[in-house]
Design a protein around this motif. Sequence first.
Motif, PDB file in Angstrom:
ATOM      1  N   MET A   1       0.846  -1.205   0.000  1.00 22.74           N
ATOM      2  CA  MET A   1       0.000   0.000   0.000  1.00 22.74           C
ATOM      3  C   MET A   1       0.874   1.245   0.000  1.00 22.74           C
ATOM      4  SD  MET A   1      -2.110   0.676   3.503  1.00 22.74           S
ATOM      5  CE  MET A   1      -1.283   1.607   4.748  1.00 22.74           C
ATOM      6  N   THR A   2       0.500   2.231  -0.808  1.00 22.87           N
ATOM      7  CA  THR A   2       1.235   3.505  -0.840  1.00 22.87           C
ATOM      8  C   THR A   2       0.584   4.442   0.161  1.00 22.87           C
ATOM      9  OG1 THR A   2       0.452   3.339  -3.115  1.00 22.87           O
ATOM     10  CG2 THR A   2       2.262   4.891  -2.683  1.00 22.87           C
ATOM     11  N   GLU A 321     -12.390  -9.356 -11.675  1.00 23.54           N
ATOM     12  CA  GLU A 321     -11.032  -9.175 -12.212  1.00 23.54           C
ATOM     13  C   GLU A 321     -10.876  -9.926 -13.533  1.00 23.54           C
ATOM     14  OE1 GLU A 321      -8.281  -7.688 -10.705  1.00 23.54           O
ATOM     15  OE2 GLU A 321      -8.885  -7.396  -8.608  1.00 23.54           O
ATOM     16  N   PRO A 338      -8.852   0.494  -7.839  1.00 24.40           N
ATOM     17  CA  PRO A 338      -7.953   1.526  -7.307  1.00 24.40           C
ATOM     18  C   PRO A 338      -7.519   2.504  -8.396  1.00 24.40           C
ATOM     19  CG  PRO A 338      -7.124  -0.700  -6.857  1.00 24.40           C
ATOM     20  CD  PRO A 338      -8.293  -0.849  -7.781  1.00 24.40           C
ATOM     21  N   ARG A 339      -7.341   3.755  -7.989  1.00 19.27           N
ATOM     22  CA  ARG A 339      -6.855   4.767  -8.938  1.00 19.27           C
ATOM     23  C   ARG A 339      -5.326   4.848  -8.946  1.00 19.27           C
ATOM     24  NH1 ARG A 339     -11.524   7.908  -7.053  1.00 19.27           N
ATOM     25  NH2 ARG A 339     -12.476   8.998  -8.790  1.00 19.27           N
ATOM     26  N   GLY A 340      -4.708   4.234  -7.926  1.00 17.81           N
ATOM     27  CA  GLY A 340      -3.253   4.331  -7.824  1.00 17.81           C
ATOM     28  C   GLY A 340      -2.788   5.632  -7.199  1.00 17.81           C
ATOM     29  N   ARG A 341      -3.658   6.285  -6.458  1.00 15.10           N
ATOM     30  CA  ARG A 341      -3.277   7.538  -5.786  1.00 15.10           C
ATOM     31  C   ARG A 341      -2.733   7.230  -4.392  1.00 15.10           C
ATOM     32  NH1 ARG A 341      -6.646  11.659  -8.122  1.00 15.10           N
ATOM     33  NH2 ARG A 341      -5.975  13.066  -6.475  1.00 15.10           N
ATOM     34  N   ARG A 343      -2.494   6.969  -0.391  1.00 16.52           N
ATOM     35  CA  ARG A 343      -3.549   6.554   0.536  1.00 16.52           C
ATOM     36  C   ARG A 343      -3.216   6.979   1.962  1.00 16.52           C
ATOM     37  NH1 ARG A 343      -6.556   1.841  -1.396  1.00 16.52           N
ATOM     38  NH2 ARG A 343      -6.120   1.670  -3.608  1.00 16.52           N
ATOM     39  N   ASP A 347      -5.978   3.170   4.358  1.00 14.73           N
ATOM     40  CA  ASP A 347      -5.934   2.623   3.003  1.00 14.73           C
ATOM     41  C   ASP A 347      -6.972   3.307   2.096  1.00 14.73           C
ATOM     42  OD1 ASP A 347      -4.555   1.043   1.273  1.00 14.73           O
ATOM     43  OD2 ASP A 347      -5.813  -0.737   1.532  1.00 14.73           O
ATOM     44  N   GLU A 349      -7.971   6.131  -0.555  1.00 14.24           N
ATOM     45  CA  GLU A 349      -7.292   6.972  -1.551  1.00 14.24           C
ATOM     46  C   GLU A 349      -7.590   8.455  -1.316  1.00 14.24           C
ATOM     47  OE1 GLU A 349      -6.208   4.935  -5.654  1.00 14.24           O
ATOM     48  OE2 GLU A 349      -8.383   4.908  -5.310  1.00 14.24           O
TER      49      GLU A 349
END
Length: 471
Positions: A1-2, A321, A338-341, A343, A347, A349
């Motif tokens: 997780m980012t 998926e 997920p948008r990939g932004r 978090r 978790d 976004e």
Amino acid sequence: MTTASASPLTAPAAEPIPGLPADFRWGVATSSYQIEGATAEDGRTPSIWDTFCRVPGAVVGGENGDTACDHYHRMPQDVELIASLGVDTYRFSLAWPRIQPGGRGTGNPRGIAFYDRLVDELLEHGITPWVTLYHWDLPQELEDAGGWPARDTALRFADYAEIAHEALGDRVRHWTTLNEPWCSAVLGYEQGVHAPGRRDVGDAMRAVHHLLLGHGLAAQRLRAARHAPEELGITLNLGTATPASDSEADRAAARRADGMGTRLYLDPLVHGRYPQDVLEDLSARGAALPVEDGDLEVISTPLDVLGVNFYSGHVFSGTTEDGSPTGEDGLPVTRVVPRGRPRTAMDWEIVPECLTELLVRLERDYGLPMVITENGAAFDDTVAGDGAVHDADRTAYLADHIRAVAAARAAGADVRGYFAWSLMDNFEWAYGYAKRFGLVHVDYATQRRTVKDSGLWYRDTIRLTRQAAEG
Ligand code: FCB
């Protein structure tokens, strides 16, 4: 997780936020079970959260709200803290099992006395009290009698609301009936991850209707009372639902998500009817809303303000998926993509532009004055060697979201205030004390409070924005 805290963020310096008027309301928010502690004092009886916390595995670390922030015993100092942040409004909730133990009968003077003192203390500091009647702590006795899926709970709620308003309505002029009925119904009765921990979609939908009915009955009582509220509203947790593509399946998934999350509540509250497409989606799952004659008139009792709690917005796909349009149960898929932004520690976004989009849409479809009753972020804060909490990620989150509110106002949305969630770190429901949302850090071992950098930034931003607006 980012997480955003992983990136080298520097906090924006405080500066005035253009587009927010001098009478814009600035606040901080909390709720009773999350901060008060003292769960067995002065006649309070257990709520569904006291019970749920004892279920093995229900709450991270087996934690509970027995002590929480010990606010019940530290209230005067906490009001000082609120005042030091320069806010004009404090949103807090009343514990139903303190005001009316067991959920029936007359009010409990000792429980009421605590809120009496809190309200007086706030007013002495020039802070407007903004009261939420129900932020999830249902008396356990009412759950034992059927909980929100039972129609009688709505009637009990109206009686409790009247008792609370009778006690405080001469000084409290801003009333919110419910906090986030979606969470009460869906997390509590369908997903089982919040109290009371049931897992039944039928129960959840009965709960939705009875929560809304309870809201409407309480609203009618308050409107008819002495000292009728200046502002009466409800708070909903709302987001945006964007289709992952233009495909029919993705658009249908976004429609379903928006229907279950937003329209199922706002259509009856504002337009006096449940959305037909949602009723059809529910009937495919074998669930229905137990509407009786006259209920929708009660539910659509006029509101002065809509409380908006915003944390994130989502993109939805209508396929699994591997591309199937239905899940194992044969029902259509509604999947978050997920948008990939970056978090937060939850978790979630970070998508401030979705707040602007949401507010403009709410203005268009529902046309109520709005206040952001919650917005904020959890990050893994640490107290630094200098004793401070350098939470640049939270400051950036707040700055971006307050600007998003200003952008919505510029686009015509009637947003009149912003309350940060939360005043201080507290009991974050099923996450226990692991998630910190506060502008003020709490050391739970000592109950020491430390204003975080974000709290200082918020204080300065409020002051500078007011000064600039007053010209
Ligand atoms: C909201 C709740 C509030 C808090 C925040 C993070 O859903 O109303 O009590 O837990 O989320």
